[in-house]
Write a protein that holds these residues in place. Structure first.
Motif, PDB file in Angstrom:
ATOM      1  N   ILE A   1       0.867  -1.181   0.000  1.00 45.58           N
ATOM      2  CA  ILE A   1       0.000   0.000   0.000  1.00 45.58           C
ATOM      3  C   ILE A   1       0.900   1.227   0.000  1.00 45.58           C
ATOM      4  N   ILE A   2       0.614   2.160  -0.865  1.00 44.93           N
ATOM      5  CA  ILE A   2       1.439   3.349  -1.031  1.00 44.93           C
ATOM      6  C   ILE A   2       0.624   4.567  -0.598  1.00 44.93           C
ATOM      7  N   ARG A   3       1.220   5.396   0.269  1.00 42.20           N
ATOM      8  CA  ARG A   3       0.554   6.597   0.734  1.00 42.20           C
ATOM      9  C   ARG A   3       0.315   7.552  -0.446  1.00 42.20           C
ATOM     10  N   ASN A   4      -0.881   8.179  -0.467  1.00 41.32           N
ATOM     11  CA  ASN A   4      -1.316   9.144  -1.492  1.00 41.32           C
ATOM     12  C   ASN A   4      -1.537   8.524  -2.867  1.00 41.32           C
ATOM     13  N   SER A   5      -1.461   7.182  -2.951  1.00 37.06           N
ATOM     14  CA  SER A   5      -1.736   6.523  -4.235  1.00 37.06           C
ATOM     15  C   SER A   5      -3.238   6.430  -4.469  1.00 37.06           C
ATOM     16  N   ASN A   6      -3.630   6.120  -5.718  1.00 38.52           N
ATOM     17  CA  ASN A   6      -5.045   5.972  -6.090  1.00 38.52           C
ATOM     18  C   ASN A   6      -5.402   4.506  -6.173  1.00 38.52           C
ATOM     19  N   LEU A   7      -6.590   4.164  -5.648  1.00 41.66           N
ATOM     20  CA  LEU A   7      -7.114   2.807  -5.700  1.00 41.66           C
ATOM     21  C   LEU A   7      -8.476   2.830  -6.366  1.00 41.66           C
ATOM     22  N   SER A   8      -8.725   1.823  -7.205  1.00 42.32           N
ATOM     23  CA  SER A   8     -10.013   1.688  -7.888  1.00 42.32           C
ATOM     24  C   SER A   8     -10.763   0.533  -7.272  1.00 42.32           C
ATOM     25  N   LEU A   9     -11.998   0.795  -6.804  1.00 41.71           N
ATOM     26  CA  LEU A   9     -12.821  -0.217  -6.157  1.00 41.71           C
ATOM     27  C   LEU A   9     -14.101  -0.417  -6.956  1.00 41.71           C
ATOM     28  N   ILE A  10     -14.397  -1.671  -7.274  1.00 41.89           N
ATOM     29  CA  ILE A  10     -15.626  -2.018  -8.002  1.00 41.89           C
ATOM     30  C   ILE A  10     -16.688  -2.374  -6.975  1.00 41.89           C
ATOM     31  N   VAL A  11     -17.819  -1.672  -7.001  1.00 45.43           N
ATOM     32  CA  VAL A  11     -18.908  -1.926  -6.057  1.00 45.43           C
ATOM     33  C   VAL A  11     -20.203  -2.118  -6.832  1.00 45.43           C
ATOM     34  N   GLY A  12     -21.165  -2.749  -6.163  1.00 50.95           N
ATOM     35  CA  GLY A  12     -22.492  -2.908  -6.753  1.00 50.95           C
ATOM     36  C   GLY A  12     -22.445  -3.636  -8.079  1.00 50.95           C
ATOM     37  N   ARG A  13     -23.145  -3.058  -9.080  1.00 50.60           N
ATOM     38  CA  ARG A  13     -23.224  -3.660 -10.410  1.00 50.60           C
ATOM     39  C   ARG A  13     -22.175  -3.062 -11.342  1.00 50.60           C
ATOM     40  N   GLY A  14     -20.952  -3.127 -10.891  1.00 48.83           N
ATOM     41  CA  GLY A  14     -19.861  -2.676 -11.741  1.00 48.83           C
ATOM     42  C   GLY A  14     -19.510  -1.220 -11.607  1.00 48.83           C
ATOM     43  N   LYS A  15     -20.037  -0.529 -10.579  1.00 46.51           N
ATOM     44  CA  LYS A  15     -19.710   0.880 -10.390  1.00 46.51           C
ATOM     45  C   LYS A  15     -18.274   0.999  -9.909  1.00 46.51           C
ATOM     46  N   GLU A  16     -17.510   1.885 -10.520  1.00 46.74           N
ATOM     47  CA  GLU A  16     -16.091   2.021 -10.209  1.00 46.74           C
ATOM     48  C   GLU A  16     -15.848   3.340  -9.493  1.00 46.74           C
ATOM     49  N   LEU A  17     -15.304   3.248  -8.245  1.00 50.85           N
ATOM     50  CA  LEU A  17     -14.993   4.408  -7.440  1.00 50.85           C
ATOM     51  C   LEU A  17     -13.488   4.538  -7.293  1.00 50.85           C
ATOM     52  N   ILE A  18     -13.025   5.787  -7.241  1.00 49.40           N
ATOM     53  CA  ILE A  18     -11.601   6.065  -7.091  1.00 49.40           C
ATOM     54  C   ILE A  18     -11.365   6.658  -5.702  1.00 49.40           C
ATOM     55  N   PHE A  19     -10.375   6.075  -4.961  1.00 46.33           N
ATOM     56  CA  PHE A  19     -10.032   6.524  -3.618  1.00 46.33           C
ATOM     57  C   PHE A  19      -8.558   6.892  -3.565  1.00 46.33           C
ATOM     58  N   ARG A  20      -8.229   7.745  -2.571  1.00 43.05           N
ATOM     59  CA  ARG A  20      -6.834   8.081  -2.295  1.00 43.05           C
ATOM     60  C   ARG A  20      -6.477   7.573  -0.901  1.00 43.05           C
ATOM     61  N   VAL A  21      -5.307   6.952  -0.786  1.00 44.74           N
ATOM     62  CA  VAL A  21      -4.832   6.440   0.498  1.00 44.74           C
ATOM     63  C   VAL A  21      -4.242   7.608   1.283  1.00 44.74           C
ATOM     64  N   LEU A  22      -4.818   7.879   2.461  1.00 48.01           N
ATOM     65  CA  LEU A  22      -4.330   8.962   3.310  1.00 48.01           C
ATOM     66  C   LEU A  22      -3.291   8.462   4.324  1.00 48.01           C
ATOM     67  N   ALA A  23      -3.568   7.302   4.914  1.00 49.96           N
ATOM     68  CA  ALA A  23      -2.643   6.716   5.905  1.00 49.96           C
ATOM     69  C   ALA A  23      -3.014   5.248   6.086  1.00 49.96           C
ATOM     70  N   TYR A  24      -2.103   4.463   6.684  1.00 49.14           N
ATOM     71  CA  TYR A  24      -2.385   3.046   6.921  1.00 49.14           C
ATOM     72  C   TYR A  24      -1.492   2.562   8.062  1.00 49.14           C
ATOM     73  N   ASN A  25      -1.936   1.484   8.687  1.00 48.59           N
ATOM     74  CA  ASN A  25      -1.153   0.786   9.712  1.00 48.59           C
ATOM     75  C   ASN A  25      -1.449  -0.698   9.614  1.00 48.59           C
ATOM     76  N   GLU A  26      -1.133  -1.430  10.644  1.00 42.50           N
ATOM     77  CA  GLU A  26      -1.309  -2.875  10.591  1.00 42.50           C
ATOM     78  C   GLU A  26      -2.774  -3.292  10.603  1.00 42.50           C
ATOM     79  N   LEU A  27      -3.658  -2.427  11.113  1.00 43.36           N
ATOM     80  CA  LEU A  27      -5.057  -2.816  11.259  1.00 43.36           C
ATOM     81  C   LEU A  27      -6.002  -2.119  10.274  1.00 43.36           C
ATOM     82  N   SER A  28      -5.715  -0.903   9.877  1.00 44.63           N
ATOM     83  CA  SER A  28      -6.668  -0.121   9.086  1.00 44.63           C
ATOM     84  C   SER A  28      -5.957   0.651   7.984  1.00 44.63           C
ATOM     85  N   VAL A  29      -6.792   1.066   7.014  1.00 41.60           N
ATOM     86  CA  VAL A  29      -6.355   1.936   5.928  1.00 41.60           C
ATOM     87  C   VAL A  29      -7.355   3.095   5.847  1.00 41.60           C
TER      88      VAL A  29
END
Length: 756
Positions: free
Chosen positions: A9-37
């Motif tokens: 996982i790279i900080r400030n990188s973009n992630l694409s998540l497919i939800v529902g019936r193929g809807k594509e959302l774009i997220f930015r990673v703000l921070a992460y640790n061993e338990l959460s992102v």
């Protein structure tokens, strides 16, 4: 991937998540640790189908300014999603192109330096702990706000925007490309899919009913250009206040379509298709004030000069109007009856044409030959606004209508131009009235060309007898002219549309000067006329006030006003002021009816002006009964209505006389069958002395012979009645004993005793 192996996982990188019936959302990673992102949503990717391919468009969200927009994902969810392909790394999509192109080095903007320092302080002192605890985030924001003398809301927004844009160096600059700036417009801002970006707060209707309510509308770049052009014209043409001008703007917004018969129909545009009235008025007032300031500045007399000079007059080309009239090749209808007065059925159209721009400035329609009143009314139209007439004839949306005063009037030499017209034009309007010399068509060529143009334009009307050059077609037109006659409303609409097209579409390139081209003046008569009118200065800049125009060109009358009501040709006018004045005058002058001076407006039969002593002109409006009885129009139509009423009254009296005459004829016939009293007494006496026995019918011989014998018997009876003897019986009369041709022989031998 093994269960014990963690994903990358790279900080400030973009992630694409497919939800529902193929809807594509774009997220930015703000921070992460061993338990959460911790992530924030940047936008959504939509698929757009083209002709043969399907393209994907990224639609960004507005910059995050709230802590609540952050999302926390479990680290296990992220690892599994990356493993099965539901969540994938993608290229940078959240940084706008405008942000990468701008450059604001440190030290050039103190405000931007303060924002950057506050965000850097939070990152250095508080680290990633602000993402896992809201309490720590609140303390960090409060500490930075105190240190950098800013509000907590401002610091919170700076930090969230900084993280939303991936800690980009220009993340905290003012986003002029989103909200506009000096010289930067946001009105045509569009999303990636081509739709306009919503602007302004949601309406109350949207808050209550959501998407079903009345949505907010933006004022687009194209609408603003039309709005500004309209306001500029009104600012230079008149001194009306903004509410009146704004109402004209709303009325002038129309659309065109065709009905089931293929006829062109005009529809009023729904105001909901424009921005809200409050926003339109706010922008409009600012623009109107700006345009009025430009007008006043351009008309100012230069310092050191008083009243202008001859150079100004020559340069600005004071307006010269050519006025001419000609009968139209059309007939008019009032209901189903042809309009005809004194044998004249064709309307006469007078037009006033500006010589410098070829624009049609005024018009007037009458019935009959050209006369002095028609010329004066045409000048009145040229000097006044056309708003009222356009509304009256149902075409308020027509553009290209101009008006203004002139210094010279060039009129035709004809029987209609009387001494009264010349005197009125010179004395009342302080203008020079010039006449065309006999036999000199070039001297009035401008007006003649316009007359030919309007005749051709009106030839498309039903019932026109304008000659086309085809003898068969002309004969057919002449035959069906009166059957195809149109109403005055249809005629006026066609005339006004022709004038509008003439002023807006005529090629006037040969009239453009170098100054006009530098000002980018359109090459049409209306715009050239406005340009010349607006450039007048000094002695050249004069326009009569509306009250002066009414006093000099309207028809003045001295009239009585009993009970505050003025009557002109059956039309009644009144107002609250006049009624009060009439009551006061009556009480102070021994019950005497007051007299007032009125001015009849040529093209407004339901409005009358009257002279208020020391207070200018007052307005009198037609009563409700007058508006109901008469139809709005020109003077000749009012005259025709009065004549037609008189005709119908005469028709009613004739019908009544028919019944009276029938009764008189019947009485005369009955009296003819009666005899005098003396004759009646004789008849009664004869009937009393007549024999009761039934008479013996004489059936011998012809009816003529029977009649002769009957007459002889009557004579004998009258002679015998002189003697006192018994009446003769039928048997006492001799009977015929023979016939000889037409002679009848009877037995009437007598013994004659002759004394010897």
């Amino acid at each position: 991937m093994d269960a014990t192996e963690k994903s990358v996982i790279i900080r400030n990188s973009n992630l694409s998540l497919i939800v529902g019936r193929g809807k594509e959302l774009i997220f930015r990673v703000l921070a992460y640790n061993e338990l959460s992102v911790c992530v924030v949503e940047l936008g959504v990717v939509k698929s757009v189908k083209g002709n043969a391919l399907v393209s994907k468009i990224f639609i960004p969200n507005s910059p995050s300014k709230k802590v609540g927009n952050r999302k926390k994902w479990a680290r296990s969810f992220v690892d599994n999603a990356l493993a099965n392909g539901t969540l994938v790394h993608v290229a940078e999509l959240g940084i706008p192109e405008e942000m990468t192109q701008c450059s604001v080095p440190p030290g050039s903007s103190p405000e931007l330096d303060r924002r950057r320092s506050a965000v850097e302080y939070i990152e250095r002192c508080w680290g990633d702990s602000v993402f896992w605890s809201r309490a720590i985030n609140a303390r960090a924001v409060s500490d930075a706000a105190t240190r950098f003398c800013a509000s907590e809301n401002a610091v919170r927004q700076w930090f969230e925007m900084h993280k939303f844009y991936g800690e980009h160096e220009n993340a905290l600059v003012d986003h002029y490309w989103r909200k506009g700036a000096p010289g930067v417009s946001r009105r045509d801002l569009r999303n990636e899919d081509g739709t306009h970006t919503p602007l302004g707060r949601r309406t109350d209707s949207e808050k209550i009913f959501g998407s079903k309510g009345y949505k907010r509308k933006r004022l687009t770049k194209q609408q603003l250009a039309k709005y500004a052009s309209f306001l500029r014209k009104e600012a230079w043409d008149s001194n009306d206040n903004f509410p009146k001008i704004f109402q004209r703007w709303l009325v002038s917004r129309v659309a065109f379509n065709r009905d089931k018969d293929g006829c062109l129909v005009t529809y009023q545009v729904d105001p909901r298709n424009f921005s809200g009235d409050d926003n339109m008025k706010r922008i409009g007032r600012r623009l109107l004030k700006q345009f009025r300031a430009e007008r006043d500045e351009s008309r100012e007399v230069k310092a050191g000069r008083r009243g202008g000079s001859a150079q100004d007059i020559v340069h600005d080309q004071l307006s010269i109007l050519d006025i001419d009239g000609t009968p139209a090749d059309n007939y008019l209808l009032f209901g189903s009856e042809e309009v005809r007065i004194d044998g004249v059925g064709k309307p006469t159209v007078l037009l006033a044409v500006d010589r410098a721009s070829l624009a049609i400035v005024g018009w007037y329609v009458s019935l009959g030959p050209e006369n002095g009143d028609a010329y004066l009314n045409c000048v009145f139209s040229a000097y006044t606004s056309k708003t009222r007439e356009l509304h009256r004839w149902g075409v308020p949306y027509l553009a290209g209508m101009v008006y203004g005063c002139a210094t010279d009037l060039f009129i035709d030499r004809g029987p209609g131009v009387s001494l009264r017209v010349q005197t009125s034009l010179v004395d009342r309007l302080r203008v020079a009235a010039k006449m065309a010399p006999p036999g000199s068509p070039p001297s009035k060529g401008h007006a003649e060309q316009v007359m030919k143009y309007f005749q051709e334009e009106l030839s498309n009307l039903s019932g026109s007898i304008f000659k086309t050059g085809d003898k068969d077609e002309d004969r057919k037109r002449q035959k069906n002219a009166k059957k195809g006659a149109v109403s005055l409303g249809e005629f006026m609409q066609a005339l006004l549309k022709a004038i509008s097209r003439r002023n807006l579409e005529t090629d006037a390139r040969h009239l453009l000067t170098s100054d006009m081209m530098k000002e980018k003046i359109p090459a049409c008569p209306a715009e050239i006329y406005r340009y010349n009118k607006n450039r007048r200065r000094g002695d050249a800049q004069w326009d009569l006030a509306p009250e002066d125009i009414f006093r000099r060109l309207c028809i003045p009358r001295e009239q009585k006003a009993p009970n505050g009501i003025v009557t002109i040709d059956g039309r009644k006018y009144t107002s609250a002021e006049l009624q009060l004045y009439a009551r006061t005058f009556k009480s102070m002058h021994n019950e005497t009816t007051c007299k007032i001076k009125t001015y009849e407006i040529p093209n407004a039969p339901f409005v009358l002006l009257w002279e208020l002593t020391g207070q200018g002109l007052g307005l009198l409006e037609a009563t409700a009964s007058t508006k109901k009885i008469f139809e709005d129009g020109y003077g000749f139509l009012i005259k025709y209505q009065n004549c037609y009423r008189n005709h119908l009254f005469a028709e009613a009296k004739f019908i009544a006389r028919k019944h009276v005459n029938a009764a008189i004829s019947a009485e005369r016939a009955a009296s003819a069958a009666l005899v005098s009293k003396v004759t009646q007494a004789k008849i009664d006496n004869v009937e009393r002395n007549a024999a009761m026995a039934a008479p013996v019918l004489d059936t011998d011989g012809t009816p003529k012979e029977q009649a002769r014998r009957h007459l002889e018997r009557q004579k004998v009876k009258s002679i015998i009645s002189e003697f006192n003897q018994a009446p003769l019986q039928e048997s006492d009369f001799v009977k015929p004993i023979g016939r000889d041709n037409d002679l009848v022989w009877i037995d009437d031998e007598q013994d004659l005793f002759i004394d010897g």
